[in-house]
Design an enzyme around this catalytic site. Sequence first.
Site, PDB file in Angstrom:
ATOM      1  N   HIS A 103      -4.287  70.864  22.469  1.00  0.00           N
ATOM      2  CA  HIS A 103      -5.072  72.094  22.385  1.00  0.00           C
ATOM      3  C   HIS A 103      -5.171  72.727  23.772  1.00  0.00           C
ATOM      4  O   HIS A 103      -6.088  72.419  24.540  1.00  0.00           O
ATOM      5  CB  HIS A 103      -6.472  71.787  21.851  1.00  0.00           C
ATOM      6  N   GLY A 192     -14.996  64.616  19.657  1.00  0.00           N
ATOM      7  CA  GLY A 192     -13.894  65.116  18.841  1.00  0.00           C
ATOM      8  C   GLY A 192     -14.424  65.690  17.549  1.00  0.00           C
ATOM      9  O   GLY A 192     -14.269  66.883  17.282  1.00  0.00           O
ATOM     10  N   ASN A 263     -15.751  81.972  22.730  1.00  0.00           N
ATOM     11  CA  ASN A 263     -14.431  82.633  22.762  1.00  0.00           C
ATOM     12  C   ASN A 263     -14.045  83.277  21.443  1.00  0.00           C
ATOM     13  O   ASN A 263     -12.951  83.847  21.331  1.00  0.00           O
ATOM     14  CB  ASN A 263     -13.340  81.655  23.226  1.00  0.00           C
ATOM     15  N   HIS A 340      -4.947  77.772  19.969  1.00  0.00           N
ATOM     16  CA  HIS A 340      -6.010  76.777  19.834  1.00  0.00           C
ATOM     17  C   HIS A 340      -5.469  75.359  19.790  1.00  0.00           C
ATOM     18  O   HIS A 340      -5.883  74.508  20.571  1.00  0.00           O
ATOM     19  CB  HIS A 340      -6.837  77.048  18.570  1.00  0.00           C
ATOM     20  N   ARG A 434     -38.403  44.552   5.388  1.00  0.00           N
ATOM     21  CA  ARG A 434     -38.747  45.698   6.247  1.00  0.00           C
ATOM     22  C   ARG A 434     -40.011  45.398   7.060  1.00  0.00           C
ATOM     23  O   ARG A 434     -40.136  45.809   8.204  1.00  0.00           O
ATOM     24  CB  ARG A 434     -38.908  46.981   5.424  1.00  0.00           C
ATOM     25  N   SER A 461     -42.689  53.916   6.388  1.00  0.00           N
ATOM     26  CA  SER A 461     -41.993  53.279   5.271  1.00  0.00           C
ATOM     27  C   SER A 461     -40.901  52.337   5.759  1.00  0.00           C
ATOM     28  O   SER A 461     -40.689  51.267   5.190  1.00  0.00           O
ATOM     29  CB  SER A 461     -41.396  54.344   4.351  1.00  0.00           C
ATOM     30  N   GLU A 488     -31.237  62.849  10.048  1.00  0.00           N
ATOM     31  CA  GLU A 488     -30.531  61.573  10.120  1.00  0.00           C
ATOM     32  C   GLU A 488     -29.253  61.649  10.957  1.00  0.00           C
ATOM     33  O   GLU A 488     -28.977  60.749  11.767  1.00  0.00           O
ATOM     34  CB  GLU A 488     -30.176  61.075   8.707  1.00  0.00           C
ATOM     35  N   PHE A 515     -29.464  56.906   2.813  1.00  0.00           N
ATOM     36  CA  PHE A 515     -29.288  58.108   3.626  1.00  0.00           C
ATOM     37  C   PHE A 515     -28.371  57.889   4.830  1.00  0.00           C
ATOM     38  O   PHE A 515     -28.214  58.799   5.652  1.00  0.00           O
ATOM     39  CB  PHE A 515     -30.648  58.658   4.048  1.00  0.00           C
ATOM     40  N   HIS A 551     -31.835  57.354  -4.700  1.00  0.00           N
ATOM     41  CA  HIS A 551     -32.328  56.614  -3.543  1.00  0.00           C
ATOM     42  C   HIS A 551     -31.863  55.158  -3.520  1.00  0.00           C
ATOM     43  O   HIS A 551     -32.231  54.415  -2.611  1.00  0.00           O
ATOM     44  CB  HIS A 551     -33.866  56.651  -3.512  1.00  0.00           C
ATOM     45  N   ARG A 598     -37.375  46.570   0.282  1.00  0.00           N
ATOM     46  CA  ARG A 598     -38.710  47.125   0.069  1.00  0.00           C
ATOM     47  C   ARG A 598     -39.614  46.083  -0.599  1.00  0.00           C
ATOM     48  O   ARG A 598     -40.802  45.992  -0.299  1.00  0.00           O
ATOM     49  CB  ARG A 598     -38.616  48.362  -0.816  1.00  0.00           C
TER      50      ARG A 598
END
Length: 742
Positions: A103, A192, A263, A340, A434, A461, A488, A515, A551, A598
């Site tokens: 590039h 990157g 640009n 580019h 947890r 939590s 996240e 998540f 979830h 949990r």
Amino acid sequence: MAATSSPALSQALLSRPSLPSTGAPNNQSSLSLPSFSRIKLSPLSAAHRRRRLPSSASRSAIRASSAAVETVGATAETSLVEKSINTIRFLAIDAVEKANSGHPGLPMGCAPMGHILYDEVMRYNPKNPYWFNRDRFVLSAGHGCMLQYALLHLAGYDSVKDEDLKSFRQWGSRTPGHPENFETPGIEVTTGPLGQGVANAVGLALAEKHLAARFNKPDSEIVDHYTYVILGDGCQMEGIANEACSLAGHWGLGKLIAFYDDNHISIDGDTEIAFTESVDTRFEGLGWHVIWVKNGNTGYDEIRAAIKEAKAVKDKPTLIKVTTTIGFGSPNKANSYSVHGSALGAKEVDATRKNLGWPYEPFHVPEDVKSHWSRHIPTGAAFEAEWNAKFAEYEKKYKEEAAELKSIVKGEFPAGWEKALPTYTPESPADATRNLSQQCLNALAKVLPGLLGGSADLASSNMTLLKMFGDFQKNTPEERNVRFGVREHGMGAICNGIALHSPGLIPYCATFFVFTDYMRAAMRISALCEAGVIYVMTHDSIGLGEDGPTHQPVEHLASFRAMPNILMLRPADGNETAGAYKVAVLNRKRPSVLALSRQKLPQLPGTSIDGVAKGGYIISDNSTGNKPDLILLGTGSELEIAAKAADELRKGGKTVRVVSFVSWELFDEQSAEYKESVLPASVTARVSIEAGSTFGWEKIVGSKGKAIGIDRFGASAPAGKIYKEFGITAEAVVAAAKELSS
């Protein structure tokens, strides 16, 4: 042409002393930069012009002004600066051309700001790229990496020699196609994937602010460095950049200065097709100070003035929007997407050489440019020596603080730190892992001065609060609980920056395991760039119950086991949770993912802290020798189910071995003898049980074994009901075992 700075600043700029004269001849005629009439410009709509420029000006007017600047008679100093900038451009052009891949456009357009940063502004030591108090630079638009390779080469870094430039993008090269910190000393972070770099830079700047608040004294500013970043339109479009920059503004990271390479070009063409927002307004809303350098091509003093203004702002990060021409100097390809991501081609390279008055052969660095840049080697050594002397004085006055900072800088942990981890017995109360994780975190925070982190708005939590510390905020940066909010992806990338700032900083971050889908790209970069982030992922299975399949992670364990250089750990109880943290802390060059429950789990007989380091180990066995009738394997909450099934099978006269398989990666790293001692090849009756995808378990249980798991999405119901309906039960394990051993 004036920068968008205050009158006072403009006056200060006018009185700025010039750089020392180099005695170089004025070669303005041979080094003249291109007239914009020779560069093809894409037509812009009126809306586009309104977006980019004030109503009294147009893009063409700014470019005409830039052209006028270029034709003014230059001093010897200016001529050498332009010669140096063109050296950067042509090192990039030549490397891309030789590789026939890369590039060139960004390095050609960003060479002026790169030159000013590395030659005039930043403090670093080329012969010690890891000097602690160096300024950090991140090329978030990592595809333009030849810009940074050229700068490292000119500055005297041993990692980018002539042969490295000539082997750009080749096998075994120290100049890969995107910047990689583990390949090239002088590269701070791996970039990157667009947006990751600027988010990493937020982490680097957070680390600086945190350490400065903890260790600086009124008479000794021992932590004092800046983080600079160049990002482009593509980074600005990525959501991760907005997540991280929002936090940077909230935290008031005043030593973060970002250059936005404005640009107007992306791979598909002019950014008008998809990107017409006011970036300036957005960043002002995010709490940043914003400056616009309208002539980034030749407005060197504008860039200098903008940096000076940015440094004067102490309580906000600064975005310097620098309007540039991609592929600057190329008569036929500048300001177009064709420059580019591909080589210019021999014909256009020749035309560019003529256009910029560059008579040299490929990869040549003119002697006066080389001589000018050579000063960075002694200057860098002097920077470091001065800091070392300053630290020696600091150490005399503040022994305790100096020892703590030194441990963070060197990555040396206090002797016996692991003894702080809690231990458990089968009589200890059942608890969710947890909650046990929080006990471990709080125990470690007392003995590991570099441990800090937080959650994506789920601290209560995920159970990740460090109870003896407050919140890292704009006005309390010395604290160690980091509130990331619901971000996240940005959270993961910020933690990468923290981890790569200093070897002894140990960042952790948390959310629900499902998540990780939002942050997987950052976690992959953690693994690639050898950043020892600890990912605390709770609600690890269908065991979370009523929240339902949105979830409930199913495929996630398998996906991280497939990712190179990352440890996927699923502890079953307190001792294994402590063991997982011990492993995670010791592995500073690969991230760890802790999948935590949990629901409450019992403290199982036979589990141990040290066993976790083996990945898989025996927790119970009623056979003699090394040949049980059956082997049952479990992870996390399902290890209890395997243990119950074993008890039932033993009542029927079977000899059964129960193996905790907490980490596949760690088990794979053990000796063949150890692996055979745990899973003897002669015992083919094997049953695994895990509340997740069975993908990959065939490698462990073999063709004659059986994997019990979930190969569909979960459901919304109480956890016990879900386990029963999906057959994740001791009864199902017993039935499968009997079938295999009949």
